[in-house]
Design an enzyme around this catalytic site. Structure first.
Site, PDB file in Angstrom:
ATOM      1  N   TYR A 132      15.671  31.644   9.182  1.00  0.00           N
ATOM      2  CA  TYR A 132      16.277  31.823  10.496  1.00  0.00           C
ATOM      3  C   TYR A 132      17.633  32.467  10.283  1.00  0.00           C
ATOM      4  O   TYR A 132      18.568  31.813   9.822  1.00  0.00           O
ATOM      5  CB  TYR A 132      16.386  30.469  11.195  1.00  0.00           C
ATOM      6  CG  TYR A 132      17.060  30.470  12.555  1.00  0.00           C
ATOM      7  CD1 TYR A 132      17.263  31.632  13.281  1.00  0.00           C
ATOM      8  CD2 TYR A 132      17.488  29.275  13.119  1.00  0.00           C
ATOM      9  CE1 TYR A 132      17.870  31.614  14.523  1.00  0.00           C
ATOM     10  CE2 TYR A 132      18.093  29.237  14.363  1.00  0.00           C
ATOM     11  CZ  TYR A 132      18.283  30.414  15.053  1.00  0.00           C
ATOM     12  OH  TYR A 132      18.896  30.380  16.293  1.00  0.00           O
ATOM     13  N   LYS A 162      12.745  34.264  11.646  1.00  0.00           N
ATOM     14  CA  LYS A 162      13.237  34.371  13.023  1.00  0.00           C
ATOM     15  C   LYS A 162      14.538  35.144  12.928  1.00  0.00           C
ATOM     16  O   LYS A 162      15.533  34.655  12.394  1.00  0.00           O
ATOM     17  CB  LYS A 162      13.467  32.991  13.636  1.00  0.00           C
ATOM     18  CG  LYS A 162      14.124  33.049  15.013  1.00  0.00           C
ATOM     19  CD  LYS A 162      14.506  31.664  15.528  1.00  0.00           C
ATOM     20  CE  LYS A 162      15.264  31.762  16.841  1.00  0.00           C
ATOM     21  NZ  LYS A 162      15.711  30.435  17.334  1.00  0.00           N
TER      22      LYS A 162
END
Length: 293
Positions: A132, A162
């Site tokens: 992320y 992400k």
């Protein structure tokens, strides 16, 4: 596991405590509306204000309510490598299918430090790890070359990212560094259309908390390469994407949920505060534009 519309779930609180009943209803609604996976206890879930025991109890409840119908990807990051390792173990014990992991924040490690952080986690943990990258919050930025190094060093351990850098060029840079099979999901709703056009396959979404069916249908249109239809969803949802950040998140998100799901608690934990009057006005207008109220 890593595709389509994946809501970064809010955590409902009432009188200072986790409201399990409301959360179970939220999970059930998300699945019924077409969300392809669930992320409990990420940033939008106010994980920074949750003790570890509560954090992984929320994950356990999410897993229990999902009952294997969709994957659960638990937030598990920390700026302490050893704590991150224990978080991944706790997520596995709670039944999560994978974890979402930011690089160390505040410490500001070098790119070598970022690599060593994930190397240590990979050596100790069994679950797949979705990277992320959100430098706007962490300050730390996983550069594409470092991401490629992480992915290559541990085949299958880091299958996805992400990406919330806001830099659409990163999609191409990460494809070059990590290979065409590396899974990329947008961490920004407002640019998800362009992100997918460049090689992404979904979005870990804030807006999907509020408009799960529309977000799922938007992602389905993108998966079918129907960009004309996807653009119509983009135009319908764009004001809502922006309204979700007219005040500190998740204040506007919880307010929006209270408008479409009466009784949903808008309570937040300090230092987060409720959406301002201007933010609430923007949310109301965006919900109306999207046809949700």
């Amino acid at each position: 596991m890593f595709s389509g519309s994946i809501p970064a779930l809010v955590t409902p609180f009432r009188n200072g405590s986790f409201d399990e009943s409301v959360y179970r209803d939220l999970v059930e609604w998300q699945i019924a509306e077409g969300s392809s996976a669930l992320v409990p206890c990420g940033t939008t879930g106010e994980s920074a204000t949750m003790p570890k025991e509560e954090h992984f109890e929320v994950v356990r409840v999410c897993v229990d309510q999902a009952r294997g119908r969709v994957p659960v990807i638990a937030g598990a990051g920390s700026n302490d490598t050893q704590v991150a390792i224990t978080n991944v173990r706790a997520a596995k014990e709670a039944g999560a299918d994978a974890v979402l992991m930011v690089p160390p924040y505040y410490n500001r490690p070098s790119q070598e430090g970022i690599f060593r952080h994930f190397e240590a986690i990979a050596a100790e943990c069994e679950l797949p790890i979705m990277l992320y990258n959100v430098p706007g919050r962490t300050v730390t930025d996983i550069q594409p070359a470092t991401m490629g190094r992480i992915v290559a060093a541990f085949p299958g351990k880091f299958p996805a990212v992400k990406d919330a850098t806001g830099n659409l060029g990163r999609v191409s840079e990460q494809r070059a560094a990590c290979g065409p099979d590396f899974i990329q999901l947008s961490g920004n709703d407002e640019t998800a259309l362009a992100f997918n056009a460049m090689g992404g396959v979904g979005c870990v979404s804030v807006t999907a908390n509020v408009a799960p069916r529309l977000c799922a249908e938007f992602q389905a249109a993108l998966a079918a390469d129907d960009y004309a239809l996807a653009l119509s969803y983009q135009d319908r949802l764009y004001p809502l994407h922006i309204a979700m950040f007219t005040d500190a998140s998740p204040g506007p998100v919880k307010y929006a949920l209270s408008r479409i799901r009466p009784g949903f608690p808008t309570e937040l934990r300090l230092p987060m505060t409720p959406a301002s009057e201007a933010s609430r006005t923007a949310v109301d207008a965006a919900l109306a534009h999207a046809g949700l109220i």
